[in-house]
Design a protein around this motif. Sequence first.
Motif, short mmCIF file in Angstrom:
data_model
loop_
_atom_site.label_atom_id
_atom_site.label_comp_id
_atom_site.label_asym_id
_atom_site.label_seq_id
_atom_site.Cartn_x
_atom_site.Cartn_y
_atom_site.Cartn_z
N ALA A 119 -2.41 7.27 9.09
CA ALA A 119 -1.08 7.82 8.81
C ALA A 119 -1.12 9.35 8.68
CB ALA A 119 -0.50 7.20 7.53
N ARG B 57 -5.63 5.04 1.80
CA ARG B 57 -4.66 4.28 2.61
C ARG B 57 -4.22 5.11 3.82
NH1 ARG B 57 0.29 4.45 5.17
NH2 ARG B 57 1.54 5.30 3.51
N ILE B 58 -3.93 6.38 3.55
CA ILE B 58 -3.48 7.25 4.64
C ILE B 58 -4.60 7.39 5.67
CG2 ILE B 58 -2.66 9.60 5.18
CD1 ILE B 58 -0.75 8.30 3.28
N LEU C 57 -2.78 19.08 -3.13
CA LEU C 57 -2.39 18.41 -4.37
C LEU C 57 -3.62 17.83 -5.07
CD1 LEU C 57 0.83 16.47 -3.39
CD2 LEU C 57 0.56 17.88 -5.42
N PHE C 58 -4.49 17.25 -4.27
CA PHE C 58 -5.70 16.62 -4.79
C PHE C 58 -6.56 17.66 -5.52
CE2 PHE C 58 -9.20 13.40 -3.37
CZ PHE C 58 -9.38 13.06 -4.70
N GLY D 220 1.33 5.93 -3.40
CA GLY D 220 1.85 7.30 -3.56
C GLY D 220 2.79 7.35 -4.75
N GLU D 221 3.58 6.28 -4.90
CA GLU D 221 4.52 6.26 -6.04
C GLU D 221 3.78 6.11 -7.36
OE1 GLU D 221 7.79 3.49 -5.22
OE2 GLU D 221 7.36 4.08 -3.17
N THR E 96 5.49 5.91 8.14
CA THR E 96 4.88 5.06 9.17
C THR E 96 5.23 3.62 8.78
OG1 THR E 96 2.93 4.94 7.77
CG2 THR E 96 2.89 6.56 9.55
N PHE F 110 -3.73 8.87 -12.65
CA PHE F 110 -3.21 9.83 -11.67
C PHE F 110 -4.29 10.13 -10.63
CE2 PHE F 110 -2.27 14.49 -10.78
CZ PHE F 110 -1.17 14.24 -9.98
N HIS G 195 -4.41 6.38 -2.64
CA HIS G 195 -3.33 6.75 -1.71
C HIS G 195 -3.92 7.47 -0.49
CE1 HIS G 195 0.47 8.42 -0.36
NE2 HIS G 195 0.14 9.65 -0.70
N VAL H 162 7.89 13.68 3.54
CA VAL H 162 7.88 12.21 3.72
C VAL H 162 9.26 11.75 4.20
CG1 VAL H 162 7.74 9.99 2.52
CG2 VAL H 162 6.02 11.72 2.08
N ILE I 175 -4.21 8.88 -6.66
CA ILE I 175 -4.22 9.86 -5.56
C ILE I 175 -5.34 9.49 -4.58
CG2 ILE I 175 -4.65 12.25 -4.90
CD1 ILE I 175 -3.61 13.20 -7.45
N LEU J 293 2.89 9.40 -8.25
CA LEU J 293 4.08 10.15 -8.67
C LEU J 293 4.47 9.80 -10.10
CD1 LEU J 293 6.28 12.05 -7.62
CD2 LEU J 293 7.58 10.05 -6.94
N MET K 146 -3.90 17.13 0.40
CA MET K 146 -5.25 17.56 0.02
C MET K 146 -5.19 18.66 -1.04
SD MET K 146 -7.76 15.97 1.18
CE MET K 146 -8.91 17.12 0.49
N SER L 251 0.82 -1.22 0.00
CA SER L 251 0.00 0.00 0.00
C SER L 251 0.86 1.27 0.00
CB SER L 251 -0.95 0.00 1.19
OG SER L 251 -0.22 0.03 2.38
C1 HEM Z 1 0.10 14.26 -6.56
C2 HEM Z 1 -0.37 13.58 -5.57
C3 HEM Z 1 0.47 12.82 -4.56
C4 HEM Z 1 1.69 12.25 -4.71
C5 HEM Z 1 2.56 12.20 -5.97
C6 HEM Z 1 2.02 11.66 -3.44
C7 HEM Z 1 3.18 10.93 -3.20
C8 HEM Z 1 3.48 10.34 -2.00
C9 HEM Z 1 4.53 9.37 -1.79
C10 HEM Z 1 5.46 8.84 -2.88
C11 HEM Z 1 4.53 9.04 -0.47
C12 HEM Z 1 5.43 8.02 0.21
C13 HEM Z 1 4.91 6.61 -0.03
C14 HEM Z 1 3.54 6.34 0.58
O1 HEM Z 1 3.37 6.47 1.77
O2 HEM Z 1 2.63 6.02 -0.21
C15 HEM Z 1 3.48 9.80 0.17
C16 HEM Z 1 3.18 9.77 1.52
C17 HEM Z 1 2.17 10.50 2.10
N1 HEM Z 1 1.16 11.16 1.44
FE1 HEM Z 1 1.08 11.52 -0.53
N2 HEM Z 1 1.02 11.91 -2.53
C18 HEM Z 1 0.03 12.61 -3.19
C19 HEM Z 1 -1.18 13.01 -2.66
C20 HEM Z 1 -1.53 12.86 -1.34
C21 HEM Z 1 -2.83 13.13 -0.79
C22 HEM Z 1 -4.05 13.54 -1.63
C23 HEM Z 1 -2.74 12.95 0.56
C24 HEM Z 1 -3.80 13.10 1.61
C25 HEM Z 1 -4.77 13.93 1.56
C26 HEM Z 1 -1.39 12.55 0.87
C27 HEM Z 1 -0.89 12.34 2.13
C28 HEM Z 1 0.30 11.68 2.39
C29 HEM Z 1 0.80 11.38 3.72
C30 HEM Z 1 0.17 11.79 5.06
C31 HEM Z 1 1.98 10.63 3.54
C32 HEM Z 1 2.87 10.02 4.63
C33 HEM Z 1 2.41 8.60 4.81
C34 HEM Z 1 3.24 7.74 5.73
O3 HEM Z 1 4.29 8.14 6.23
O4 HEM Z 1 2.79 6.61 5.95
N3 HEM Z 1 -0.69 12.48 -0.32
N4 HEM Z 1 2.84 10.56 -0.78
#
Ligand code: HEM
Length: 589
Positions: free
Chosen positions: A141, A135-136, A156-157, A52-53, A244, A125, A132, A238, A129, A56, A154, A48
């Motif tokens: 998380a 999952r958070i 970004l969303f 995020g990747e 986490t 994409f 992802h 991150v 998102i 990306l 958010m 899971s």
């Molecule tokens: C362009 C959109 C986004 C990209 C490219 C992106 C990319 C990433 C990546 C590569 C990670 C690290 C791997 C992972 O935990 O999956 C990450 C972690 C995280 N993302 Fe995103 N993300 C995006 C959108 C979002 C959105 C919409 C949210 C929540 C509203 C979010 C919240 C978080 C959080 C809180 C973490 C840390 C999670 C942890 O440490 O377990 N991200 N993101």
Amino acid sequence: MKHSRVRAARRAALRKAAQRGFEAADERLPAASGGRALLRKAFPEHWSFLLGELALYSFVVLLLTGVYLTLFFDAEMTQVRYHGPYEPLRGQLMSTAYASTLEISFEVRGGLLIRQIHHWAALLFAGSIGLHMLRIFFTGAFRKPRDVNWLVGMTLFVVALAEGFSGYSLPDDLLSGTGLRIAEGVMLSIPVVGTYLALFVFGGQFPGHEIIERLYPLHILLLPGLLIALVVVHLILVVYLQHTHFSGPGRTNKNVVGHAMVPQFAARSTGLFFMVAGVIGLLAAVAQINPVWDYGPYDPGKVSTAAQPDWYVGFLEGSLRLMPPFETTLFGHTLMWNVLVPAVILPGLMFSLLYAYPFFERWITGGDETPHVCDRPRNRPVRTALGAAGITFYGVLLLAGGNDVIADTFTVSLNGLTWAFRVALVLGPPAAYLLTRRLCLSLQERDAQRVSHGDETSWVRQSVEGTFSADHEQLSPSERYRLVAQRFPGPLEAPEGAGGPRRLRAALSHWYYRDAISPAWRTIGHQRERAHAAVSGAGRGSRQDVSEPRGTRRNESSPRGSRQQGAARRALSGRSGRTGKRIRTPRRR
Ligand code: HEM
Ligand code: HEM
């Protein structure tokens, strides 16, 4: 012999040059400290974390293909007569933007493929998102210190949705023009400023001659620039806050366990990039998307039937379709509730709730700690149930966005279907909430039974008296630990004589935690507490914890243990050869 000496000398010279280059960089930039921290960053290997990747890498594909499209796309709205190779449209009047999209599709080498890759990547994409984010949400998380990153995510969303909408408006075909017409209607519904806003955005009466030219820089410069900047901030956070991880032997609140950035994670992640690009490429090659030549150029007097927007804006379309036709006339002005509520107030409310949720949960649970171990969704029944209710609400809106297509496909009454969706929108979320909460407690019960009695095997025994009993197999120590090492905090209490807000907070906290733990779990509370002490790092002295498997290393500062512990440690704490080398690094906070 001579050759090998020459090769060795060349290698040494190369090493020296690289070292000199690195030293030169280190004198100017934090290359050594930053590089070491990055190379030693531990990435959890649970699937899971790849969502995020996925987001990306689909973004990278969008950037690459978008640049190619800009070489040929012409964002003018001047009317031209089509003389290109697509016979059915020959001689028709259309905007230059639409004509250039046809040119990209039929005349530019690889143009149609790149357009389709761009569009499929946009769908992936938005989807990744969303997943992802779920999952958070479901694993908690988003809690402090990652709440700030939730806000960045958010944003970004929201920007990604705007980027997608501006993108598919560019070709100026009948479908995208219909979308813009709806956008104009939404602007007009805003009281007081609506009319001015619409005139300003469209540069006059709809559709005007400006909108595509205005959306173009937004789509290829401003919004991608903002997205890139936010993604960079998101990823820096991150890395800085560290990931986490899910509970398991050796995983505590004070360390992070996973594969090192180099070489395991880098290799896996590069593989994922090529897979994402490959799958999108394959989809684009075999599955047609947005055939603008079938829709025809935009004409305000026409509308195509069964028109569907890209899926990520479908929920807005659905909310517009479900809203009954309410309007009020006040002081000679008409208030269009039927547009204002579903297209402005409702999405505003949905996004505000999402932005605020981490802070709300923290307020009612009184979380001053910084949890780094992910929750098992079943162990937070209220949060999980709220998430399920939210998904149901969104799902009904999304389905309602295609009510005409569904009614046509299943030959049911459109009005009947619309009423069914209205009822589902009101009753579905509470039903999903109650059902999910129940399900979470049942799943907890199952976990507790597995911990107490083990897993059922397929063997049934018959005693000499003739009674039958199922055979059980004890759980492996690591599985048992994974299940037991979960936190079940209690509700906040309001101090004697506390004022309204604190009483409200305590009441909400009781609602959040009431019946949050199934009775069976309570009976093994003792084991749970000891396991939790191990996870939070509080029970460092009690090395032979009942719940933590023997041999699990918890002392970060002494990487080497006794030989007897070695085998168990390798198996349980992740140093086994089969899964590749895992590292564990202490957390900074
Ligand atoms: C362009 C959109 C986004 C990209 C490219 C992106 C990319 C990433 C990546 C590569 C990670 C690290 C791997 C992972 O935990 O999956 C990450 C972690 C995280 N993302 Fe995103 N993300 C995006 C959108 C979002 C959105 C919409 C949210 C929540 C509203 C979010 C919240 C978080 C959080 C809180 C973490 C840390 C999670 C942890 O440490 O377990 N991200 N993101
Ligand atoms: C998150 C990023 C992006 C998303 C979600 C996105 C989405 C879209 C979508 C859905 C379309 C309509 C495609 C079609 O005709 O079927 C489009 C068109 C287009 N996009 Fe993007 N895009 C993104 C980034 C970019 C970037 C970075 C550029 C340029 C540097 C770009 C340039 C274009 C151009 C020139 C078109 C019009 C060409 C055409 O429709 O054939 N896009 N975009």
